[in-house]
Design an enzyme around this catalytic site. Structure first.
Site, short mmCIF file in Angstrom:
data_model
loop_
_atom_site.label_atom_id
_atom_site.label_comp_id
_atom_site.label_asym_id
_atom_site.label_seq_id
_atom_site.Cartn_x
_atom_site.Cartn_y
_atom_site.Cartn_z
N TYR A 1 -2.44 0.02 10.65
CA TYR A 1 -2.44 -0.57 9.31
C TYR A 1 -1.12 -0.25 8.60
CZ TYR A 1 -3.87 -1.23 4.40
OH TYR A 1 -3.94 -1.62 3.08
N SER B 1 0.87 -1.19 0.00
CA SER B 1 0.00 0.00 0.00
C SER B 1 0.90 1.24 0.00
CB SER B 1 -0.87 -0.03 1.26
OG SER B 1 -1.43 1.24 1.52
N1 LIG Z 1 -8.64 -1.08 -1.76
C1 LIG Z 1 -7.68 -0.19 -1.55
O1 LIG Z 1 -7.91 1.05 -1.53
C2 LIG Z 1 -6.27 -0.66 -1.37
C3 LIG Z 1 -5.24 0.30 -1.50
C4 LIG Z 1 -3.92 -0.10 -1.34
C5 LIG Z 1 -3.64 -1.42 -1.03
N2 LIG Z 1 -4.65 -2.32 -0.90
C6 LIG Z 1 -4.28 -3.71 -0.59
O2 LIG Z 1 -4.71 -4.53 -1.66
C7 LIG Z 1 -5.02 -5.84 -1.18
C8 LIG Z 1 -6.41 -6.23 -1.63
O3 LIG Z 1 -7.33 -5.28 -1.15
P1 LIG Z 1 -8.87 -5.25 -1.62
O4 LIG Z 1 -9.24 -3.84 -1.82
O5 LIG Z 1 -9.09 -6.24 -2.69
O6 LIG Z 1 -9.56 -5.77 -0.26
P2 LIG Z 1 -11.01 -6.49 -0.06
O7 LIG Z 1 -11.90 -6.21 -1.20
O8 LIG Z 1 -11.46 -6.09 1.32
O9 LIG Z 1 -10.65 -8.04 -0.04
C9 LIG Z 1 -9.94 -8.62 1.02
C10 LIG Z 1 -9.76 -10.10 0.70
O10 LIG Z 1 -8.99 -10.71 1.75
C11 LIG Z 1 -9.72 -11.87 2.22
N3 LIG Z 1 -9.36 -12.07 3.64
C12 LIG Z 1 -9.45 -11.14 4.63
N4 LIG Z 1 -9.09 -11.69 5.79
C13 LIG Z 1 -8.73 -12.98 5.54
C14 LIG Z 1 -8.28 -14.06 6.35
N5 LIG Z 1 -8.10 -13.95 7.67
N6 LIG Z 1 -8.01 -15.24 5.73
C15 LIG Z 1 -8.20 -15.39 4.41
N7 LIG Z 1 -8.63 -14.40 3.60
C16 LIG Z 1 -8.90 -13.21 4.16
C17 LIG Z 1 -11.19 -11.53 1.95
O11 LIG Z 1 -12.04 -12.66 1.83
P3 LIG Z 1 -12.88 -13.26 3.09
O12 LIG Z 1 -13.48 -12.10 3.81
O13 LIG Z 1 -13.87 -14.21 2.49
O14 LIG Z 1 -11.86 -13.97 3.91
C18 LIG Z 1 -11.06 -10.87 0.57
O15 LIG Z 1 -10.93 -11.87 -0.42
C19 LIG Z 1 -4.84 -5.77 0.34
O16 LIG Z 1 -3.54 -6.22 0.67
C20 LIG Z 1 -4.93 -4.28 0.65
O17 LIG Z 1 -4.19 -3.95 1.81
C21 LIG Z 1 -5.96 -1.97 -1.07
#
Ligand SMILES: NC(=O)c1ccc[n+]([C@@H]2O[C@H](COP(=O)([O-])OP(=O)(O)OC[C@H]3O[C@@H](n4cnc5c(N)ncnc54)[C@H](OP(=O)(O)O)[C@@H]3O)[C@@H](O)[C@H]2O)c1
Length: 279
Positions: free
Chosen positions: A152, A139
């Site tokens: 975070y 991130s």
């Molecule tokens: N969205 C943003 O603005 C943003 C910006 C910068 C970086 N990121 C990074 O990008 C990555 C993906 O983010 P995203 O936006 O796609 O997030 P998201 O839509 O909230 O998805 C999170 C995923 O992680 C899974 N997960 C969460 N806890 C878990 C656990 N204990 N065991 C197994 N699976 C788990 C969730 O599925 P379940 O709930 O079914 O487990 C889901 O598939 C993350 O590393 C985030 O930090 C996101």
């Protein structure tokens, strides 16, 4: 790295970025072992792709028994995964005193300890390939810690350090370590409060499909470190060399950030404020 006919173990596969990553990887001819906790969403994801392209595997990555089952499943796959793509995470936006012990523990377990444990468990499998990669989705906050996201940010800084250290430790092996950091992306990861803050700050928010395409290209090119987005890439570097400049800039935004993070009016904060010995 050529992704055609490889197996990619993708965590967070049902997330906003994860679903887009699955589509991009499958389009490249990769097979995806898709991991998340929600089995129903995983099955729906697998059904949305050609038969056999996506293997769903439900696991809570903070649970040792689930990680062991996942590693057992990995050993049955032919070919076994040559890419571990870590794209799961737990969000946490809020003022630090409002985050209790259970929340902090879950955050570190999910965002930092589970990646460490998964990488360590999968390394023997990855090392059996002539070319392999561990790719951690970081991130902007992994290079520039942000008010309201302190815990975070700490996890993402840790993840960046882990990948950098391992990249150096495994420099003479076929396993490459990559830390790729999206900026704000339009997914359910961001709560309405985060979306409101992004809007108020004028933060640019990317579409998950575009982010996934950039990430997959970086995997193909073997890019070791990448911050997505401008001016985020500049600010992340600036924070490394002139953090005081970023301190001053963020100090000006603090009232707005506090407002969206819940303000200073929380009971927990008031208690800590009046008791200098409170931890
Ligand atoms: N969205 C943003 O603005 C943003 C910006 C910068 C970086 N990121 C990074 O990008 C990555 C993906 O983010 P995203 O936006 O796609 O997030 P998201 O839509 O909230 O998805 C999170 C995923 O992680 C899974 N997960 C969460 N806890 C878990 C656990 N204990 N065991 C197994 N699976 C788990 C969730 O599925 P379940 O709930 O079914 O487990 C889901 O598939 C993350 O590393 C985030 O930090 C996101």
């Amino acid at each position: 790295m050529e992704l055609q006919d490889t197996t990619v173990l993708l965590t967070g596969a049902t997330g906003g970025i994860g679903v887009a990553l699955v589509a991009t990887l499958v389009a490249r001819g990769a097979h995806v072992l898709a991991v998340a906790r929600d089995a129903a969403r995983l099955s729906a994801l697998a059904r949305a792709h050609p038969a056999g392209a996506v293997t769903p595997f439900a696991a809570d990555l903070t649970e040792a028994v689930d990680r062991a089952a996942l590693l057992a499943r990995v050993r049955t796959l032919v070919p076994s995964p040559s890419v571990l793509l870590l794209a799961h995470a737990r969000p946490a936006f809020g003022l630090f005193p409002t985050q209790d012990d259970a929340e902090l523990a879950a955050l570190v377990e999910t965002n930092l300890i589970a990646p460490m444990q998964l990488i360590r468990g999968l390394l023997p499998v990855l090392q059996s390939h002539p070319q392999a990669a561990v790719v951690a989705i970081g991130s902007t906050f992994g290079s520039l810690a942000f008010p309201g996201f302190s815990a975070y940010s700490a996890c993402k800084f840790g993840l960046r350090g882990l990948i950098e250290g391992l990249g150096r430790e495994y420099a003479d092996t076929p396993v490459r370590f990559q830390y790729l950091a999206p900026r704000a992306t339009n997914t359910a990861f961001n709560s309405p409060a985060v979306n409101a803050l992004n809007h108020a700050l004028g933060t640019r928010v990317d579409a998950p499909a575009a982010v996934a395409e950039t990430l997959v290209r970086a995997i193909e090119h073997g890019t070791r470190r990448r911050q997505l987005g401008w001016p985020e890439a500049l600010f992340a570097r600036l924070n490394g060399v002139m953090p005081a400049l970023v301190d001053r800039s963020l100090a000006r935004q603090l009232p707005l950030i506090r407002h969206h993070a819940g303000g200073f009016a929380s009971a927990a904060f008031q208690e800590h404020r009046h008791d200098p010995l409170a931890l």
